[in-house]
Motif scaffolding. Sequence first.
Motif, PDB file in Angstrom:
ATOM      1  N   LEU A  72       0.900  -1.152  -0.048  1.00 51.53           N
ATOM      2  CA  LEU A  72       0.029   0.035   0.089  1.00 51.53           C
ATOM      3  C   LEU A  72       0.816   1.299  -0.150  1.00 51.53           C
ATOM      4  CD1 LEU A  72      -3.062   0.881   0.120  1.00 51.53           C
ATOM      5  CD2 LEU A  72      -2.700   1.071   2.664  1.00 51.53           C
ATOM      6  N   ARG A  74       1.535   5.567  -0.852  1.00 48.41           N
ATOM      7  CA  ARG A  74       1.076   6.999  -0.884  1.00 48.41           C
ATOM      8  C   ARG A  74       1.784   7.792  -1.772  1.00 48.41           C
ATOM      9  NH1 ARG A  74       2.787  10.529   3.420  1.00 48.41           N
ATOM     10  NH2 ARG A  74       4.218   9.167   4.755  1.00 48.41           N
ATOM     11  N   GLU A  75       3.173   7.365  -2.000  1.00 44.25           N
ATOM     12  CA  GLU A  75       4.149   8.206  -2.568  1.00 44.25           C
ATOM     13  C   GLU A  75       5.394   7.601  -2.905  1.00 44.25           C
ATOM     14  OE1 GLU A  75       6.377  10.423   1.048  1.00 44.25           O
ATOM     15  OE2 GLU A  75       5.001  11.595  -0.423  1.00 44.25           O
ATOM     16  N   ARG A  87      -3.870   6.583  -1.750  1.00 46.12           N
ATOM     17  CA  ARG A  87      -3.193   5.487  -1.491  1.00 46.12           C
ATOM     18  C   ARG A  87      -3.638   4.389  -2.262  1.00 46.12           C
ATOM     19  NH1 ARG A  87      -2.863   3.997   4.468  1.00 46.12           N
ATOM     20  NH2 ARG A  87      -5.297   3.720   4.348  1.00 46.12           N
ATOM     21  N   ARG A  88      -2.696   3.583  -2.836  1.00 45.10           N
ATOM     22  CA  ARG A  88      -3.164   2.649  -3.726  1.00 45.10           C
ATOM     23  C   ARG A  88      -2.101   1.212  -3.637  1.00 45.10           C
ATOM     24  NH1 ARG A  88      -4.039   3.062 -10.183  1.00 45.10           N
ATOM     25  NH2 ARG A  88      -4.639   0.945 -10.588  1.00 45.10           N
ATOM     26  N   ARG A  89      -2.600   0.077  -3.554  1.00 45.35           N
ATOM     27  CA  ARG A  89      -1.936  -1.022  -3.592  1.00 45.35           C
ATOM     28  C   ARG A  89      -1.104  -1.496  -4.895  1.00 45.35           C
ATOM     29  NH1 ARG A  89      -1.582  -4.112   0.707  1.00 45.35           N
ATOM     30  NH2 ARG A  89      -3.575  -3.187   1.543  1.00 45.35           N
TER      31      ARG A  89
END
Length: 118
Positions: A72, A74-75, A87-89
């Motif tokens: 996960l 966020r940057e 946020r992305r997995r």
Amino acid sequence: MAFKVVVADPKAGKSYQYEIDGNELLGKKIGDEINGSIVGLEGYKLKITGGADKCGFAMRHDIHGAMKMRVLLREGPGYNPKESGIRRRKSLRGNTISKDIVLINTKVLEYGQTPIGE
């Protein structure tokens, strides 16, 4: 085992790609310093800054080991969010060079006698 090694020259602002056969880079990690003679640059000292595996998944410095993980984010390396706070997995590779890695990014720390472009 064939690796493509991209050598970035910060002074000139250019990158050079070399293809090497060998296992001397297996087990090295992001941030390790290597001798430039591995890619044919005598007298140079290179620092490993990243890479990618055969499927195109990027290596990330804070994932320990050589395995692929879904993390996960966020940057940072491997993810560029369109908005702040998103946020992305994502699937990313660990920081250790293994047989699945095909591309290794490096940058020059110490220069040798001959220029890189020759």
